[in-house]
Design a protein around this motif. Structure first.
Motif, PDB file in Angstrom:
ATOM      1  N   VAL A 203       0.298  -1.682   0.103  1.00 23.95           N
ATOM      2  CA  VAL A 203       0.466  -0.101  -0.116  1.00 23.95           C
ATOM      3  C   VAL A 203       1.181   1.093   0.082  1.00 23.95           C
ATOM      4  O   VAL A 203       0.543   2.461  -0.580  1.00 23.95           O
ATOM      5  N   HIS A 204       2.030   1.371   0.756  1.00 21.75           N
ATOM      6  CA  HIS A 204       2.688   2.374   1.016  1.00 21.75           C
ATOM      7  C   HIS A 204       3.456   2.412  -0.433  1.00 21.75           C
ATOM      8  O   HIS A 204       3.972   3.908  -0.631  1.00 21.75           O
ATOM      9  N   LEU A 206       2.186   2.256  -3.746  1.00 24.16           N
ATOM     10  CA  LEU A 206       1.125   2.345  -4.082  1.00 24.16           C
ATOM     11  C   LEU A 206       1.044   4.031  -3.880  1.00 24.16           C
ATOM     12  O   LEU A 206       0.862   5.210  -4.500  1.00 24.16           O
ATOM     13  N   ALA A 207       0.785   4.260  -2.353  1.00 24.55           N
ATOM     14  CA  ALA A 207       0.854   5.264  -1.743  1.00 24.55           C
ATOM     15  C   ALA A 207       1.725   6.850  -2.176  1.00 24.55           C
ATOM     16  O   ALA A 207       0.964   7.757  -2.678  1.00 24.55           O
ATOM     17  N   GLY A 277       1.813   4.850  -8.647  1.00 26.20           N
ATOM     18  CA  GLY A 277       0.073   5.309  -7.802  1.00 26.20           C
ATOM     19  C   GLY A 277      -0.634   3.927  -8.186  1.00 26.20           C
ATOM     20  O   GLY A 277      -1.562   4.002  -7.815  1.00 26.20           O
ATOM     21  N   ARG A 278      -0.458   3.646  -9.914  1.00 29.04           N
ATOM     22  CA  ARG A 278      -0.803   2.460 -10.372  1.00 29.04           C
ATOM     23  C   ARG A 278      -0.375   1.676 -10.569  1.00 29.04           C
ATOM     24  O   ARG A 278       0.133   2.456 -11.778  1.00 29.04           O
TER      25      ARG A 278
END
Lengths: 327, 280
Positions: A203-204, A206-207, A277-278
């Motif tokens: 998650v980080h 992508l964040a 990010g994606r």
């Protein structure tokens, strides 16, 4: 790659959900899979042997190395970075493997030494980029040159033959269409998928790709995650080194530039935003298979190999267009 | 709730969640913060106003640990604190909603709400995200605040400006936070959405949250806040109870037309206004 959780308090009325669904499909992520299917159909018509078990197996076998490198590249690109050194790092890993093998080391220990060498390149990349604040493009361009230079120095420009039954089995034996090398590549892809979507680290990643500034303000240690993705990329290049030695039967200080270009191309085909990010893992892996299947098909229909880089380039740019229009 | 009876001249050890004394910060040769002093009374909305470049954002960033002040003191509940990064600030109960809406567009609502604090399950190195738990809790957090509740699994990219701000506010308020800092919460919003967000801020205060509201919008400050602190050229130059001031005075304080000799000890002494009265 849509999340499958039940949607609480779904605001959409059922009447237009059918139409909305079509436009909400993640087209960039689907592009490589749809492209691969289209390619398979076209080449199967042009060349009946294209979809034979033997040829599909050969395509997958040829794609294994690229799949491994692409997975690593995906992590880096997901943070908004790029790793231009993957192919050189792989070469360095292979050379280190070859040198230790020539010293009489067990092949697995030699492979481990190659992996460690590759990871060191990743640590260097990551720290210089995240702590040194130098652009990823420049840093990895530097290590691209440095790692292949180091490979030349260590090997003195000569290849080391590595004949090892285990490595031959890696390419020849396997399950159904999948050689052990392919099983390994796909296994790594599955692990990568779990890491990207089911861990905090993922998650980080992508964040940070989405907004490094926001991530930092929320207390995510951006430098650590950034270093992490370069280490992952280099580590996977170190594993790819073993596959490359297995395939060639030797550790060569070759430049392997096409692996670098194709890893970036596969990531783009996989709908991963180059701004970060994606990202998904499945789609870039499909992209890697697509590129390999394309080259294989062009060869089978008898197109001169000089046309292949041109075709690959056109396909990649078309895929990038598709990503651009779906934002 | 309204325990903070006015004691403006000397910094009271109780009643204030957060006190800031003589905070200074330079970037190279630029003195962004020359002397900032500020109290946040518990359960109240304190507005921080000032012109562009007056040092409001720098002050906020120094408070929460994005920047480290060169000098001065920050206390939370009377205890001096030093944050070397925002994570420590968050751990101490300071939650910020930054100007540029610190949401990550391509992550889901739930992922944004839990960013940096993801719920996991498993053991040792094998810890995986507990998405079910996060989605359920996220829905609870958002539906307390938002009127038009977004799906917690949808990407933030698909939300309206008001919904985004609701998510950002829900994140700030949802973590047993002591102080919620709002940096220009409505700067990017339209009229209707601004109204929504102002309702959100009101409802946060009704829940007893201590809020620092950084704003350019004097009318908004008059509507929402209990006290106003004015910054000019890196200094906190004045403090007013909202009920005893007006937009005109604030404008002149911000521009420097009215010089405030002291921290206005007189006006607060006479009356301790209920924060409720300030609502329009």
């Amino acid at each position: 790659m849509a999340t499958t959780h039940p949607a609480p308090a779904a605001p959409a009325s059922t009447a237009d959900s059918g139409r909305r669904k079509l436009s909400e499909l993640p087209w960039p992520e689907l592009a490589s899979t749809l492209g691969l299917i289209a390619l398979a159909v076209i080449f199967a018509i042009a060349n009946p042997g294209y979809l034979s078990e033997g040829n599909v197996s050969a395509i997958l076998q040829a794609a294994a190395i690229l799949i491994v490198l692409t997975v690593g590249q995906t992590f880096v690109v997901a943070t908004g970075g790029i790793d231009l050194s993957v192919a050189s790092t792989m070469t360095l890993g292979a050379i280190v493997l070859g040198e230790f093998y020539a010293l009489g080391w067990n092949i697995w220990f030699a492979a481990l030494a190659g992996l460690v060498a590759a990871i060191l390149v990743g640590v260097l990349n990551g720290l210089v980029i995240s702590k040194g604040g130098i652009t990823d493009f420049i840093v990895t361009l530097g290590t691209l040159s440095a790692a292949s230079g180091l490979a030349l120095i260590i090997s003195d420009g000569k290849k080391t033959t590595v004949i090892e039954p285990v490595l031959i089995k890696l390419s020849v034996n396997g399950v159904w269409l999948f050689s052990w090398a392919v099983v390994m590549a796909l296994g790594l892809a599955v692990i990568a998928h779990v890491v990207l979507f089911h861990t905090r680290f993922g998650v980080h990643v992508l964040a940070i790709g989405g907004s490094a500034e926001s991530s930092r303000s929320l207390g995510i240690r951006v430098w650590l995650v950034k270093t992490g993705v370069y280490v992952i990329s280099a580590g996977l290049a170190g594993i790819a080194a073993l596959l490359v030695v297995a395939r060639v039967g030797a550790a060569e200080p070759a430049a392997n530039t096409s692996f670098l270009l194709n890893s970036v191309a596969a990531v783009v085909l996989g709908g991963v935003s180059l701004f970060g990010g994606r990202a998904t893992i499945v789609a870039p892996v499909m992209g890697a298979i697509l590129l390999t299947a394309l080259v294989n098909g062009l060869t089978r229909v008898g197109l001169s190999e000089f046309y292949q880089p041109l075709t690959v380039g056109v396909v990649v740019v078309l895929a990038a267009f598709l990503t651009r229009f779906n934002r | 709730m309204n325990t903070a009876t006015e004691t403006p001249t000397s910094p009271p050890p109780t009643g204030d969640v957060l006190t800031v004394r003589d905070l200074r910060k330079s970037f190279g040769r630029v003195q962004a913060l020359r002397e900032a002093t500020l109290n946040l009374p518990r359960g109240q909305v304190t507005a921080l106003i000032g012109d562009n470049g007056a040092g409001k954002s720098t002050l906020v960033r120094c408070l929460v640990g994005v920047h480290q002040p060169d000098q001065g003191e920050v206390r939370i509940d009377g205890e001096p604190v030093h944050f070397s990064n925002p994570q420590q600030g968050r751990a101490a109960g300071l939650e910020t909603v930054f100007q540029e809406l610190a949401l990550v567009e391509d992550l889901s609502v739930a992922q944004n709400l839990f960013l940096g604090r993801e719920a996991t399950r498993g053991f040792g190195p094998f810890r995986f995200l507990d998405r079910g738990k996060m989605n359920t809790e996220a829905l609870g957090m958002v539906s307390q605040l938002a009127i038009n509740v977004p799906q917690v699994t949808s990407r933030v990219r698909r939300l309206s400006g008001g919904q985004r701000q609701a998510v950002a506010l829900a994140r700030a308020a949802g973590w047993s936070s002591k102080v919620v800092i709002l940096d220009e919460p409505t700067a990017a919003l339209g009229v209707q959405e601004t109204q929504r967000v102002e309702q959100l801020i009101d409802s946060l205060r009704e829940r007893g949250m201590t809020i620092l509201l950084v704003s350019h919008n004097f009318e908004q400050v008059m509507r929402l806040s209990d006290q106003v602190v004015v910054m000019r050229a890196g200094r906190t130059v004045a403090r007013r109870n909202t009920s005893e001031t007006n937009g005109q005075e604030l404008v002149s304080l911000v521009t420097g037309a009215t010089q405030d000799p002291d921290e206005a000890p007189d006006d607060a002494e006479t009356a301790a206004p209920s924060p409720k009265e300030t609502q329009s």
